[in-house]
Design a protein around this motif. Sequence first.
Motif, PDB file in Angstrom:
ATOM      1  N   VAL A 214       0.501  -1.376  -0.004  1.00  0.00           N
ATOM      2  CA  VAL A 214       0.141   0.117  -0.246  1.00  0.00           C
ATOM      3  C   VAL A 214       0.935   1.710   0.157  1.00  0.00           C
ATOM      4  O   VAL A 214       1.859   1.719   0.848  1.00  0.00           O
ATOM      5  CB  VAL A 214      -0.800   0.044   1.445  1.00  0.00           C
ATOM      6  N   ASP A 215       0.748   2.311  -1.391  1.00  0.00           N
ATOM      7  CA  ASP A 215       1.369   3.538  -0.947  1.00  0.00           C
ATOM      8  C   ASP A 215       1.144   4.320   0.153  1.00  0.00           C
ATOM      9  O   ASP A 215       0.111   4.686   0.231  1.00  0.00           O
ATOM     10  CB  ASP A 215       1.526   3.750  -2.716  1.00  0.00           C
ATOM     11  N   ALA A 216       1.880   4.911   1.110  1.00  0.00           N
ATOM     12  CA  ALA A 216       1.158   6.040   1.828  1.00  0.00           C
ATOM     13  C   ALA A 216       0.621   7.265   1.630  1.00  0.00           C
ATOM     14  O   ALA A 216      -0.224   7.755   2.179  1.00  0.00           O
ATOM     15  CB  ALA A 216       2.495   6.410   2.476  1.00  0.00           C
ATOM     16  N   GLY A 217       0.401   7.482   0.266  1.00  0.00           N
ATOM     17  CA  GLY A 217      -0.271   8.400  -0.534  1.00  0.00           C
ATOM     18  C   GLY A 217      -1.357   7.907  -0.306  1.00  0.00           C
ATOM     19  O   GLY A 217      -2.330   8.991  -1.411  1.00  0.00           O
ATOM     20  N   GLN A 218      -1.536   6.134  -0.438  1.00  0.00           N
ATOM     21  CA  GLN A 218      -3.160   5.992  -0.633  1.00  0.00           C
ATOM     22  C   GLN A 218      -4.160   6.232   0.926  1.00  0.00           C
ATOM     23  O   GLN A 218      -5.170   6.053   1.099  1.00  0.00           O
ATOM     24  CB  GLN A 218      -3.774   4.708  -0.805  1.00  0.00           C
ATOM     25  N   VAL A 219      -3.785   6.473   2.550  1.00  0.00           N
ATOM     26  CA  VAL A 219      -4.307   6.431   3.380  1.00  0.00           C
ATOM     27  C   VAL A 219      -3.829   7.911   3.872  1.00  0.00           C
ATOM     28  O   VAL A 219      -2.862   8.212   3.676  1.00  0.00           O
ATOM     29  CB  VAL A 219      -3.602   5.063   3.987  1.00  0.00           C
TER      30      VAL A 219
END
Length: 264
Positions: A214-219
Amino acid sequence: MNILVCVKYVPDATADRTFEDDGTVDRVGVDGLLSELDEYAVEQALQLKEKGEDITVTALCVGPEKAVDAVRKALQMGVDQGIHVVDDAIAGSDYAATSLVLAKAVEKVAGDGGVDLVMCGMASTDGAAGIIPAMLAERLSWPQVTMASVVETQGDQVRVKRDSDTATEVIGATMPLVLSVTDQSGEARYPSFKGIMAAKKKPLETWSLSDLGVDAGQVGLSVAWTTVEDTTARPPRSAGEVVKDEDGSGAGALTDFLASKKFI
Protein backbone atom coordinates in the motif's frame (compact mmCIF):
# COMPACT_ATOMS: atom_id res chain seq x y z
CA MET A 1 -11.09 -23.29 8.36
CA ASN A 2 -9.34 -19.97 8.88
CA ILE A 3 -11.24 -17.14 10.56
CA LEU A 4 -9.84 -13.62 10.65
CA VAL A 5 -11.38 -11.23 13.19
CA CYS A 6 -10.97 -7.47 12.71
CA VAL A 7 -10.44 -5.74 16.05
CA LYS A 8 -10.00 -2.06 16.82
CA TYR A 9 -8.14 -0.19 19.54
CA VAL A 10 -10.36 2.66 20.76
CA PRO A 11 -10.05 5.37 23.42
CA ASP A 12 -11.56 4.39 26.76
CA ALA A 13 -15.06 5.89 26.89
CA THR A 14 -14.60 6.69 30.59
CA ALA A 15 -11.47 8.78 29.93
CA ASP A 16 -11.29 12.42 28.92
CA ARG A 17 -11.00 12.18 25.15
CA THR A 18 -9.35 15.00 23.23
CA PHE A 19 -8.45 15.98 19.68
CA GLU A 20 -5.06 16.61 18.14
CA ASP A 21 -4.26 19.96 16.50
CA ASP A 22 -5.11 18.47 13.08
CA GLY A 23 -8.62 17.52 14.24
CA THR A 24 -7.95 13.81 14.64
CA VAL A 25 -8.78 11.92 17.83
CA ASP A 26 -5.91 11.61 20.29
CA ARG A 27 -5.22 7.85 20.37
CA VAL A 28 -1.80 8.06 22.02
CA GLY A 29 -2.24 10.34 25.01
CA VAL A 30 -5.34 8.56 26.34
CA ASP A 31 -5.92 5.08 27.67
CA GLY A 32 -7.33 2.68 25.10
CA LEU A 33 -8.73 -0.81 24.87
CA LEU A 34 -10.20 -3.41 22.53
CA SER A 35 -13.53 -2.09 21.23
CA GLU A 36 -16.28 -3.79 23.21
CA LEU A 37 -18.35 -4.44 20.09
CA ASP A 38 -15.40 -6.24 18.49
CA GLU A 39 -15.21 -8.54 21.51
CA TYR A 40 -18.51 -10.07 20.36
CA ALA A 41 -16.91 -10.96 17.02
CA VAL A 42 -13.97 -12.54 18.83
CA GLU A 43 -16.38 -14.51 21.00
CA GLN A 44 -18.35 -15.85 18.04
CA ALA A 45 -15.15 -16.92 16.28
CA LEU A 46 -14.00 -18.74 19.41
CA GLN A 47 -17.36 -20.45 19.79
CA LEU A 48 -17.08 -21.78 16.23
CA LYS A 49 -13.56 -23.00 17.03
CA GLU A 50 -14.77 -24.81 20.15
CA LYS A 51 -17.31 -26.86 18.23
CA GLY A 52 -14.57 -29.31 17.29
CA GLU A 53 -13.71 -28.23 13.77
CA ASP A 54 -10.14 -27.60 12.66
CA ILE A 55 -10.30 -23.82 12.92
CA THR A 56 -7.56 -21.21 13.29
CA VAL A 57 -8.59 -17.77 14.52
CA THR A 58 -6.45 -14.72 13.78
CA ALA A 59 -6.97 -11.20 15.17
CA LEU A 60 -6.16 -8.30 12.82
CA CYS A 61 -5.77 -4.72 14.01
CA VAL A 62 -4.79 -1.49 12.24
CA GLY A 63 -3.63 1.29 14.52
CA PRO A 64 -0.78 3.04 16.36
CA GLU A 65 1.82 1.20 18.45
CA LYS A 66 -0.44 1.08 21.51
CA ALA A 67 -3.10 -0.69 19.43
CA VAL A 68 -1.16 -3.91 19.90
CA ASP A 69 -2.93 -4.10 23.27
CA ALA A 70 -6.20 -4.83 21.43
CA VAL A 71 -4.56 -7.79 19.69
CA ARG A 72 -3.11 -9.02 22.97
CA LYS A 73 -6.57 -8.91 24.56
CA ALA A 74 -7.92 -11.06 21.73
CA LEU A 75 -5.03 -13.51 22.19
CA GLN A 76 -5.79 -13.68 25.92
CA MET A 77 -9.42 -14.48 25.12
CA GLY A 78 -8.31 -17.48 23.07
CA VAL A 79 -7.42 -16.31 19.55
CA ASP A 80 -4.56 -18.35 18.04
CA GLN A 81 -2.44 -15.59 16.50
CA GLY A 82 -2.40 -11.86 15.91
CA ILE A 83 -1.45 -9.31 13.26
CA HIS A 84 -0.87 -5.62 13.96
CA VAL A 85 -0.62 -3.23 11.01
CA VAL A 86 1.16 -0.09 12.18
CA ASP A 87 2.58 2.75 10.10
CA ASP A 88 2.86 6.48 10.81
CA ALA A 89 1.26 7.22 7.44
CA ILE A 90 -2.01 5.56 8.51
CA ALA A 91 -2.76 8.23 11.14
CA GLY A 92 -5.87 10.22 10.28
CA SER A 93 -7.19 7.68 7.78
CA ASP A 94 -10.94 7.63 7.13
CA TYR A 95 -13.14 4.59 6.56
CA ALA A 96 -12.18 4.27 2.89
CA ALA A 97 -8.44 4.16 3.64
CA THR A 98 -8.92 1.90 6.65
CA SER A 99 -10.92 -0.59 4.59
CA LEU A 100 -8.15 -0.54 1.97
CA VAL A 101 -5.49 -1.44 4.53
CA LEU A 102 -7.69 -4.14 6.04
CA ALA A 103 -8.45 -5.62 2.62
CA LYS A 104 -4.76 -5.77 1.68
CA ALA A 105 -4.00 -7.44 5.01
CA VAL A 106 -6.75 -10.01 4.44
CA GLU A 107 -5.38 -10.70 0.96
CA LYS A 108 -1.88 -11.18 2.38
CA VAL A 109 -3.17 -13.64 4.99
CA ALA A 110 -5.23 -15.41 2.32
CA GLY A 111 -2.15 -15.73 0.12
CA ASP A 112 -0.19 -17.30 2.97
CA GLY A 113 -2.79 -19.88 3.97
CA GLY A 114 -6.29 -18.87 2.99
CA VAL A 115 -9.08 -17.03 4.77
CA ASP A 116 -12.58 -18.49 4.84
CA LEU A 117 -14.39 -16.03 7.07
CA VAL A 118 -13.73 -12.42 8.10
CA MET A 119 -15.66 -11.44 11.21
CA CYS A 120 -16.24 -7.90 12.52
CA GLY A 121 -18.19 -6.19 15.24
CA MET A 122 -21.31 -4.29 14.21
CA ALA A 123 -19.44 -0.98 14.64
CA SER A 124 -16.60 0.53 16.63
CA THR A 125 -17.37 2.20 19.93
CA ASP A 126 -15.58 5.40 18.92
CA GLY A 127 -16.65 6.04 15.32
CA ALA A 128 -19.89 3.98 15.45
CA ALA A 129 -20.35 4.16 11.66
CA GLY A 130 -20.77 0.42 11.10
CA ILE A 131 -19.68 0.60 7.44
CA ILE A 132 -16.27 -1.08 7.50
CA PRO A 133 -17.65 -4.64 7.00
CA ALA A 134 -19.51 -3.57 3.85
CA MET A 135 -16.55 -1.61 2.47
CA LEU A 136 -14.20 -4.49 3.22
CA ALA A 137 -16.48 -6.97 1.44
CA GLU A 138 -16.64 -4.66 -1.58
CA ARG A 139 -12.86 -4.40 -1.80
CA LEU A 140 -12.46 -8.17 -1.48
CA SER A 141 -15.35 -8.86 -3.91
CA TRP A 142 -16.79 -11.19 -1.26
CA PRO A 143 -20.43 -11.53 -0.18
CA GLN A 144 -21.36 -10.00 3.14
CA VAL A 145 -23.90 -10.71 5.86
CA THR A 146 -24.23 -8.07 8.56
CA MET A 147 -25.79 -7.69 12.01
CA ALA A 148 -25.89 -11.41 12.85
CA SER A 149 -27.11 -12.46 16.29
CA VAL A 150 -26.61 -16.22 15.78
CA VAL A 151 -23.86 -17.80 13.65
CA GLU A 152 -23.62 -21.44 12.59
CA THR A 153 -21.34 -23.13 10.06
CA GLN A 154 -21.37 -26.44 8.23
CA GLY A 155 -18.61 -27.05 5.73
CA ASP A 156 -18.34 -23.94 3.58
CA GLN A 157 -21.86 -22.84 4.46
CA VAL A 158 -22.74 -20.17 7.02
CA ARG A 159 -26.21 -19.78 8.50
CA VAL A 160 -27.02 -16.65 10.50
CA LYS A 161 -30.01 -15.10 12.21
CA ARG A 162 -30.64 -11.37 11.98
CA ASP A 163 -33.03 -9.62 14.33
CA SER A 164 -34.61 -6.31 13.38
CA ASP A 165 -37.31 -4.20 14.99
CA THR A 166 -40.01 -5.84 12.90
CA ALA A 167 -38.79 -9.32 11.93
CA THR A 168 -36.22 -12.08 12.30
CA GLU A 169 -34.38 -13.26 9.19
CA VAL A 170 -32.44 -16.49 8.66
CA ILE A 171 -29.80 -16.11 5.95
CA GLY A 172 -27.48 -18.63 4.36
CA ALA A 173 -24.22 -17.81 2.60
CA THR A 174 -21.18 -19.54 1.16
CA MET A 175 -17.64 -18.77 2.27
CA PRO A 176 -15.43 -16.86 1.75
CA LEU A 177 -17.57 -14.28 3.49
CA VAL A 178 -17.44 -11.05 5.47
CA LEU A 179 -19.69 -11.27 8.52
CA SER A 180 -20.51 -8.76 11.26
CA VAL A 181 -22.17 -9.69 14.55
CA THR A 182 -24.22 -7.64 16.98
CA ASP A 183 -24.00 -7.19 20.73
CA GLN A 184 -26.93 -9.61 21.02
CA SER A 185 -24.82 -12.56 19.85
CA GLY A 186 -23.68 -13.54 23.35
CA GLU A 187 -21.54 -12.05 26.11
CA ALA A 188 -17.83 -12.06 25.40
CA ARG A 189 -15.66 -14.11 27.74
CA TYR A 190 -13.14 -12.66 30.15
CA PRO A 191 -9.51 -13.73 29.71
CA SER A 192 -8.56 -16.38 32.25
CA PHE A 193 -5.20 -16.47 34.01
CA LYS A 194 -4.29 -19.47 31.86
CA GLY A 195 -5.30 -17.55 28.74
CA ILE A 196 -3.26 -14.50 29.75
CA MET A 197 -0.14 -16.61 30.28
CA ALA A 198 -0.68 -18.60 27.07
CA ALA A 199 -1.08 -15.39 25.04
CA LYS A 200 2.57 -14.48 25.71
CA LYS A 201 3.71 -17.43 23.61
CA LYS A 202 1.31 -16.97 20.69
CA PRO A 203 2.61 -15.53 17.39
CA LEU A 204 2.00 -11.81 16.89
CA GLU A 205 3.25 -10.26 13.64
CA THR A 206 3.76 -6.56 12.94
CA TRP A 207 3.24 -5.35 9.37
CA SER A 208 3.81 -1.97 7.73
CA LEU A 209 2.19 -0.49 4.64
CA SER A 210 5.13 -1.66 2.53
CA ASP A 211 4.48 -5.23 3.66
CA LEU A 212 0.96 -4.90 2.23
CA GLY A 213 1.95 -3.12 -0.97
CA VAL A 214 0.00 0.00 0.00
CA ASP A 215 1.39 3.39 -1.00
CA ALA A 216 1.50 5.93 1.82
CA GLY A 217 -0.24 8.42 -0.46
CA GLN A 218 -3.39 6.26 -0.42
CA VAL A 219 -3.96 6.65 3.32
CA GLY A 220 -3.81 9.29 6.00
CA LEU A 221 -5.51 12.58 6.72
CA SER A 222 -4.42 14.24 3.47
CA VAL A 223 -6.61 11.93 1.35
CA ALA A 224 -9.49 11.54 3.81
CA TRP A 225 -12.92 12.36 2.40
CA THR A 226 -13.94 14.11 5.61
CA THR A 227 -12.05 16.28 8.08
CA VAL A 228 -12.83 17.94 11.40
CA GLU A 229 -12.47 21.70 10.97
CA ASP A 230 -13.06 22.82 14.53
CA THR A 231 -13.72 21.40 18.00
CA THR A 232 -14.97 22.91 21.23
CA ALA A 233 -14.08 21.50 24.60
CA ARG A 234 -16.95 20.38 26.78
CA PRO A 235 -17.68 23.08 29.36
CA PRO A 236 -16.88 22.21 32.98
CA ARG A 237 -19.76 20.88 35.02
CA SER A 238 -21.36 23.60 37.10
CA ALA A 239 -23.10 23.24 40.42
CA GLY A 240 -26.80 22.50 40.29
CA GLU A 241 -29.50 24.89 41.46
CA VAL A 242 -31.30 23.89 44.66
CA VAL A 243 -34.91 25.00 45.11
CA LYS A 244 -36.37 24.69 48.59
CA ASP A 245 -40.11 24.29 48.74
CA GLU A 246 -40.61 25.87 52.14
CA ASP A 247 -43.49 28.14 51.21
CA GLY A 248 -45.15 26.08 48.46
CA SER A 249 -43.37 27.93 45.63
CA GLY A 250 -41.20 24.98 44.58
CA ALA A 251 -43.46 23.85 41.75
CA GLY A 252 -43.47 27.32 40.20
CA ALA A 253 -39.69 27.65 40.52
CA LEU A 254 -39.21 24.27 38.85
CA THR A 255 -41.57 25.23 36.02
CA ASP A 256 -39.74 28.53 35.48
CA PHE A 257 -36.40 26.72 35.38
CA LEU A 258 -37.57 24.15 32.82
CA ALA A 259 -39.11 26.88 30.70
CA SER A 260 -35.89 28.91 30.76
CA LYS A 261 -34.03 25.90 29.39
CA LYS A 262 -36.77 25.34 26.78
CA PHE A 263 -37.53 21.87 28.15
CA ILE A 264 -41.21 22.76 28.32
